[in-house]
Design an enzyme around this catalytic site. Structure first.
Site, PDB file in Angstrom:
ATOM      1  N   HIS A  72      -2.417   4.690   9.534  1.00 62.15           N
ATOM      2  CA  HIS A  72      -1.070   5.130   9.884  1.00 62.15           C
ATOM      3  C   HIS A  72      -1.147   6.405  10.722  1.00 62.15           C
ATOM      4  O   HIS A  72      -0.591   7.441  10.345  1.00 62.15           O
ATOM      5  CB  HIS A  72      -0.237   5.380   8.633  1.00 62.15           C
ATOM      6  CG  HIS A  72      -0.049   4.166   7.767  1.00 62.15           C
ATOM      7  ND1 HIS A  72      -1.033   3.656   6.965  1.00 62.15           N
ATOM      8  CD2 HIS A  72       1.036   3.368   7.583  1.00 62.15           C
ATOM      9  CE1 HIS A  72      -0.569   2.590   6.310  1.00 62.15           C
ATOM     10  NE2 HIS A  72       0.683   2.394   6.675  1.00 62.15           N
ATOM     11  N   GLU A 108       3.610  -5.409   8.618  1.00 61.34           N
ATOM     12  CA  GLU A 108       2.300  -5.263   7.953  1.00 61.34           C
ATOM     13  C   GLU A 108       1.865  -6.575   7.287  1.00 61.34           C
ATOM     14  O   GLU A 108       0.677  -6.793   7.078  1.00 61.34           O
ATOM     15  CB  GLU A 108       2.360  -4.150   6.893  1.00 61.34           C
ATOM     16  CG  GLU A 108       2.466  -2.751   7.474  1.00 61.34           C
ATOM     17  CD  GLU A 108       2.687  -1.673   6.416  1.00 61.34           C
ATOM     18  OE1 GLU A 108       2.545  -0.495   6.758  1.00 61.34           O
ATOM     19  OE2 GLU A 108       3.017  -1.983   5.254  1.00 61.34           O
ATOM     20  N   HIS A 130      10.005  -3.820   4.479  1.00 61.93           N
ATOM     21  CA  HIS A 130      10.424  -2.417   4.477  1.00 61.93           C
ATOM     22  C   HIS A 130      10.562  -1.893   5.892  1.00 61.93           C
ATOM     23  O   HIS A 130       9.891  -2.348   6.800  1.00 61.93           O
ATOM     24  CB  HIS A 130       9.509  -1.520   3.649  1.00 61.93           C
ATOM     25  CG  HIS A 130       8.075  -1.344   4.095  1.00 61.93           C
ATOM     26  ND1 HIS A 130       7.180  -2.373   4.191  1.00 61.93           N
ATOM     27  CD2 HIS A 130       7.377  -0.230   4.440  1.00 61.93           C
ATOM     28  CE1 HIS A 130       5.980  -1.898   4.557  1.00 61.93           C
ATOM     29  NE2 HIS A 130       6.076  -0.603   4.730  1.00 61.93           N
ATOM     30  N   HIS A 184       0.817  -1.220   0.000  1.00 67.26           N
ATOM     31  CA  HIS A 184       0.000   0.000   0.000  1.00 67.26           C
ATOM     32  C   HIS A 184       0.849   1.268   0.000  1.00 67.26           C
ATOM     33  O   HIS A 184       0.389   2.321   0.449  1.00 67.26           O
ATOM     34  CB  HIS A 184      -0.974  -0.018   1.188  1.00 67.26           C
ATOM     35  CG  HIS A 184      -0.297   0.019   2.540  1.00 67.26           C
ATOM     36  ND1 HIS A 184      -0.794  -0.644   3.635  1.00 67.26           N
ATOM     37  CD2 HIS A 184       0.826   0.653   2.979  1.00 67.26           C
ATOM     38  CE1 HIS A 184      -0.008  -0.418   4.674  1.00 67.26           C
ATOM     39  NE2 HIS A 184       0.987   0.367   4.293  1.00 67.26           N
TER      40      HIS A 184
HETATM   41  C1  DHB Z   1       6.047   3.621   2.676  1.00 70.53           C
HETATM   42  C2  DHB Z   1       5.524   2.349   2.889  1.00 70.53           C
HETATM   43  C3  DHB Z   1       4.446   2.172   3.744  1.00 70.53           C
HETATM   44  O1  DHB Z   1       3.892   0.959   4.034  1.00 70.53           O
HETATM   45  C4  DHB Z   1       3.863   3.268   4.348  1.00 70.53           C
HETATM   46  O2  DHB Z   1       2.771   3.066   5.110  1.00 70.53           O
HETATM   47  C5  DHB Z   1       4.373   4.541   4.148  1.00 70.53           C
HETATM   48  C6  DHB Z   1       5.479   4.715   3.312  1.00 70.53           C
HETATM   49  C7  DHB Z   1       7.203   3.846   1.769  1.00 70.53           C
HETATM   50  O3  DHB Z   1       7.866   2.873   1.368  1.00 70.53           O
HETATM   51  O4  DHB Z   1       7.461   4.990   1.403  1.00 70.53           O
HETATM   52 FE    FE Z   2       2.269   1.177   5.645  1.00 72.38          FE
END
Ligand code: DHB
Ligand code: FE
Length: 283
Positions: A59, A241, A194, A12
């Protein structure tokens, strides 16, 4: 009775939405990612559900970090698009399906999941970006109403992977016990590996992501054996996540048919993936 016809797992990342909103999807940075979506989008466009259940995380946009529900379900008629600092995304507001929402809340609470009820909810990129991955050009309205299912993945202690999978199983049963003939899709969103901040910012773990992509299809139980610390260590502080994919997977049958899969690094700071499953292997 209602039935679940397909499940979609998708990242997302906000900049995926921004690339669509700003007409940049065919630029060299973005085209490999969006090319990877194309077969799935084509298939989903031919298999429009009556309702989509989108399992996602807020978020800290709609839900203040002072009060963090572990699991929550929206029961509203309409979910406005949140302003995350640059104005709301130029996408349609999200219509709800309150009768099915209320049925799900009641069934899940009776099954032992103490769900928080959201009568009002603005939806952030966690929900709107997966909707855009599903339907890039919605025009004035999304193709179907949506039920937001929120999971806390941002504040320790997050629910366990096993609990998310069990929630998915109970969610699947709750859908199937709804007396209307509805075809339902379930989205599991977020991931893959990530980490946005701290010493490991920029972390990508492709071997873990590839293992997870295989296992979510054929051996989801193995993923429920990982602890939250395993997820954070292997996939990063935001990669946890991925436990939301297990809610989607739990709602599907054991036997599913993979329609399409795509994995691409990077989208912003994230390893982005999509996996689409047909839940009608039995028919
Ligand atoms: C990014 C990824 C995410 O899951 C998020 O909630 C906000 C930013 C990113 O990789 O920039
Ligand atoms: Fe996210």
């Amino acid at each position: 009775m209602a039935e679940i016809i397909w499940g979609l797992a998708t990242s997302h990342v906000p900049s995926i939405g921004a690339a669509m909103d700003n007409g940049r999807t065919s630029e060299p940075y973005w085209s490999p990612l969006f090319d990877g979506y194309a077969p799935a989008r084509e298939w989903m466009a031919k298999n429009t559900p009556d309702v989509a259940i989108v399992v996602y995380n807020d978020h800290a946009n709609a839900i203040d970090l002072d009060v963090v529900p572990t699991f929550a379900i929206g029961t509203a008629d309409l979910y406005p698009v949140a302003d995350e600092g640059w104005g709301p995304r130029p996408v349609p507001p999200v219509r709800g399906a309150p009768a099915l929402s209320e049925h799900l809340v009641e069934e899940l609470i009776d099954a032992g999941f103490d769900i928080t009820i959201c009568r009002e909810l603005e939806v952030d990129h966690g929900l709107t970006v997966p909707m855009s991955v599903y339907c890039p050009d919605p025009g004035a309205a999304w193709p179907c109403p949506v039920i937001p299912v929120i999971v806390n993945v941002i504040q320790h202690p997050q629910p366990t992977a096993a609990r998310c999978y069990a929630l998915g199983k109970a969610l699947g049963q709750a859908v199937r016990s709804f007396p209307e003939e509805l075809q339902v899709a379930v989205f599991g969103t977020g991931g893959m590996s990530h980490q946005l901040a701290g010493a490991r910012a920029g972390l990508i773990n492709e071997p873990f992501d590839r293992m997870f992509l295989r296992a979510i299809e054929v051996d989801p139980v193995s993923l429920t054996e990982l602890t939250r610390e395993d997820y954070v260590r292997e996939a990063g502080s935001e990669g946890i996540e991925l436990i939301m994919w297990l809610v989607m997977r739990g709602a599907l049958d054991e036997q599913i048919i993979r329609v399409h899969e795509a994995y691409h690094v990077p989208a912003s700071n994230t390893a982005a993936a999509l996996a689409l499953f047909d839940n009608r292997a039995h028919s």
